[in-house]
Each structure stands twice: as C-alpha cells, then as structure tokens.
Design a protein around this motif. Structure first.
Motif, PDB file in Angstrom:
ATOM      1  N   LEU A  87      70.627  50.852  50.957  1.00 40.49           N
ATOM      2  CA  LEU A  87      70.120  52.121  50.444  1.00 40.49           C
ATOM      3  C   LEU A  87      69.352  52.816  51.560  1.00 40.49           C
ATOM      4  CD1 LEU A  87      68.788  51.259  46.884  1.00 40.49           C
ATOM      5  CD2 LEU A  87      70.913  52.385  47.503  1.00 40.49           C
ATOM      6  N   SER A  88      69.620  54.087  51.709  1.00 37.98           N
ATOM      7  CA  SER A  88      68.930  54.877  52.723  1.00 37.98           C
ATOM      8  C   SER A  88      67.486  55.129  52.290  1.00 37.98           C
ATOM      9  CB  SER A  88      69.645  56.217  52.890  1.00 37.98           C
ATOM     10  OG  SER A  88      69.545  56.959  51.681  1.00 37.98           O
ATOM     11  N   GLN A  89      66.700  55.643  53.211  1.00 35.05           N
ATOM     12  CA  GLN A  89      65.324  56.031  52.890  1.00 35.05           C
ATOM     13  C   GLN A  89      65.331  57.045  51.753  1.00 35.05           C
ATOM     14  OE1 GLN A  89      62.557  54.691  54.151  1.00 35.05           O
ATOM     15  NE2 GLN A  89      61.261  55.951  52.851  1.00 35.05           N
ATOM     16  N   ALA A  90      66.278  57.999  51.813  1.00 32.89           N
ATOM     17  CA  ALA A  90      66.375  59.022  50.765  1.00 32.89           C
ATOM     18  C   ALA A  90      66.685  58.387  49.409  1.00 32.89           C
ATOM     19  CB  ALA A  90      67.434  60.041  51.138  1.00 32.89           C
ATOM     20  N   GLN A 116      68.260  68.489  47.897  1.00 37.28           N
ATOM     21  CA  GLN A 116      69.212  68.219  46.833  1.00 37.28           C
ATOM     22  C   GLN A 116      69.514  66.720  46.748  1.00 37.28           C
ATOM     23  OE1 GLN A 116      72.628  67.496  46.409  1.00 37.28           O
ATOM     24  NE2 GLN A 116      73.347  68.889  44.841  1.00 37.28           N
ATOM     25  N   SER A 117      69.573  66.164  45.535  1.00 35.91           N
ATOM     26  CA  SER A 117      69.686  64.715  45.365  1.00 35.91           C
ATOM     27  C   SER A 117      70.895  64.264  44.557  1.00 35.91           C
ATOM     28  CB  SER A 117      68.429  64.182  44.661  1.00 35.91           C
ATOM     29  OG  SER A 117      67.271  64.538  45.360  1.00 35.91           O
ATOM     30  N   SER A 118      71.843  65.142  44.267  1.00 33.45           N
ATOM     31  CA  SER A 118      72.937  64.766  43.364  1.00 33.45           C
ATOM     32  C   SER A 118      73.797  63.635  43.927  1.00 33.45           C
ATOM     33  CB  SER A 118      73.810  65.966  43.008  1.00 33.45           C
ATOM     34  OG  SER A 118      74.463  66.459  44.144  1.00 33.45           O
ATOM     35  N   GLY A 119      74.097  63.661  45.224  1.00 32.82           N
ATOM     36  CA  GLY A 119      74.904  62.599  45.824  1.00 32.82           C
ATOM     37  C   GLY A 119      74.203  61.244  45.779  1.00 32.82           C
ATOM     38  N   ILE A 120      72.922  61.263  46.060  1.00 33.43           N
ATOM     39  CA  ILE A 120      72.133  60.024  46.020  1.00 33.43           C
ATOM     40  C   ILE A 120      72.079  59.480  44.599  1.00 33.43           C
ATOM     41  CG2 ILE A 120      69.787  59.115  46.274  1.00 33.43           C
ATOM     42  CD1 ILE A 120      69.524  61.117  48.666  1.00 33.43           C
ATOM     43  N   LEU A 177      54.516  57.990  53.370  1.00 32.89           N
ATOM     44  CA  LEU A 177      55.106  57.368  52.181  1.00 32.89           C
ATOM     45  C   LEU A 177      55.634  55.981  52.510  1.00 32.89           C
ATOM     46  CD1 LEU A 177      55.823  57.794  49.216  1.00 32.89           C
ATOM     47  CD2 LEU A 177      58.038  58.655  49.969  1.00 32.89           C
ATOM     48  N   ILE A 178      55.075  54.998  51.832  1.00 36.02           N
ATOM     49  CA  ILE A 178      55.530  53.628  52.065  1.00 36.02           C
ATOM     50  C   ILE A 178      56.658  53.311  51.101  1.00 36.02           C
ATOM     51  CG2 ILE A 178      53.402  52.669  53.030  1.00 36.02           C
ATOM     52  CD1 ILE A 178      52.588  51.811  50.251  1.00 36.02           C
ATOM     53  N   ASP A 179      57.573  52.465  51.540  1.00 37.90           N
ATOM     54  CA  ASP A 179      58.702  52.102  50.687  1.00 37.90           C
ATOM     55  C   ASP A 179      58.203  51.385  49.450  1.00 37.90           C
ATOM     56  OD1 ASP A 179      60.857  51.181  53.447  1.00 37.90           O
ATOM     57  OD2 ASP A 179      60.471  53.124  52.533  1.00 37.90           O
ATOM     58  N   LEU A 180      58.806  51.709  48.345  1.00 40.48           N
ATOM     59  CA  LEU A 180      58.472  51.045  47.096  1.00 40.48           C
ATOM     60  C   LEU A 180      58.898  49.585  47.146  1.00 40.48           C
ATOM     61  CD1 LEU A 180      57.602  51.101  44.128  1.00 40.48           C
ATOM     62  CD2 LEU A 180      59.902  51.902  43.561  1.00 40.48           C
ATOM     63  N   PHE A 181      59.993  49.322  47.831  1.00 36.33           N
ATOM     64  CA  PHE A 181      60.537  47.970  47.900  1.00 36.33           C
ATOM     65  C   PHE A 181      60.624  47.541  49.354  1.00 36.33           C
ATOM     66  CE2 PHE A 181      62.656  50.468  44.612  1.00 36.33           C
ATOM     67  CZ  PHE A 181      62.046  49.902  43.511  1.00 36.33           C
TER      68      PHE A 181
END
Length: 195
Positions: A87-90, A116-120, A177-181
């Motif tokens: 999974l990318s950062q986005a 825009q986030s539809s692809g993700i 912003l730190i990664d959630l995971f």
C-alpha cells in the motif's frame, strides 16, 4: 469549453461514485437532452475504439467512467499481483481516514487529503480493507465507506478503541503525519497472506 471534454473530465474526477445526469446539466448549464446526447457520443467513441480500455456506464441516470469488461481479468490480476501488494503512503492515509472518520464519503476523504481518492478507494475495496456501508441521505446519495472485519482481523484489533488517538493523529501537519500502521510489518504480513 468543449462539452465532451468537460463531461469526460467531470466523470474522471467523480470516480466510482459517478455523476447524476442532473449534476452534469447543472454544472455545464445544458439541458437533459443535450447531456444525454453528449454522454451517448462519448460512450460510442469509447466503445467503438478498440484501443481504448474505457467506457461509460449508466445506472439510474448516474454515469460513471469505467473500464471495459474485457479487461476485468487483467485488473483482477493487477490487484493481487506483487506490484499492487504494497500500500502506498496515499493508500495508508486514505485507510487511516476511513478508519477514524467512518462512515465517510469519498468527497469527504478528498477534502481531508486535498486530492482525489477514487482509485485508492477502489484498491482498498478490492483488497477487502474497506467496504460500502450505505448511502448518505443528501442529494446524489453518495456512498459511505467504512472498514471491514478483515481490516480489524488483519491489524489485530478487537474494536475501534484500540486505534491510536485520532485527535493527535489528525492535528499533525502533513509532513509530520505518522503512519497508522507499521509499513514494514504490514508489507510482510500482506505478502504472507497472499501466499
């Protein structure tokens, strides 16, 4: 402004939610008949061009730019391939937003992320990390997204209270912003799960 290009651009930006015919007519100040004619021409152009992988689909006067059915197996292979494993950062940002703000629409996700986030969202849906949980009771009835049981199991969460404090996470600047995971563990687990 070229109406065909304008509608094509709007459908691209609208992503998986598509646009209702009334939204198109309102934005472009055209009649329903004119909008239907332009959409019909666009669909004929896509469907008549063997070099194009796109088409326009319509459900209850809601139009969406989509891939042609003959490419579905290729898209499925991509979704489960090693190229799409990480999974990318986005995608991680989008997943974190859905986890903390659910139920949430794609437009709300876009507003938080600023892009825009539809692809993700489509990739997260294919991977079973998010799901459609309903529709918002507003004009256009946009889709609401939430996390899945698979998301909970995958990250070893018993309930949503086990997520880190959302107030702290969403107050951070973008560069902070730190990664959630933990991405390294996430990638290793994802690869093991796909074997």
């Amino acid at each position: 402004m070229d109406r065909r290009g304008a509608i094509e651009s709007l459908l691209f930006v609208a992503g998986d939610e598509g646009l209702h015919l009334e939204e198109i007519t309102s934005l472009l100040e055209m009649t329903l008949v004119e909008a239907e004619e332009v959409l019909s021409m666009l669909r004929k152009d896509y469907d008549g061009n063997p070099r194009s992988g796109l088409t326009i689909i319509e459900t209850r006067q809601r139009y969406q730019l989509a891939t042609k059915p003959e490419y579905s197996e290729l898209i499925r292979q991509y979704a489960i391939s090693p190229f799409a494993t990480r999974l990318s950062q986005a995608a991680l940002e989008t997943l974190a937003i859905v986890a903390y703000k659910q139920p949430i629409t794609r437009m709300e996700i876009d507003a938080i992320r600023g892009v825009q986030s539809s692809g993700i969202l489509q990739r997260l849906l294919i991977r079973g990390l998010v799901k459609e949980v309903g529709r918002e009771e507003t004009p256009g009835r946009p889709i609401l997204y939430g996390t899945t049981d698979y998301f909970m199991n995958y990250f070893g969460l018993k309930d949503m209270e086990e997520l880190p404090n959302a107030e702290v996470l969403f107050q951070l600047e973008e560069d902070e912003l730190i990664d959630l995971f933990d991405q390294e563990d996430f990638f290793t687990d994802m690869e093991n799960n796909e074997e």
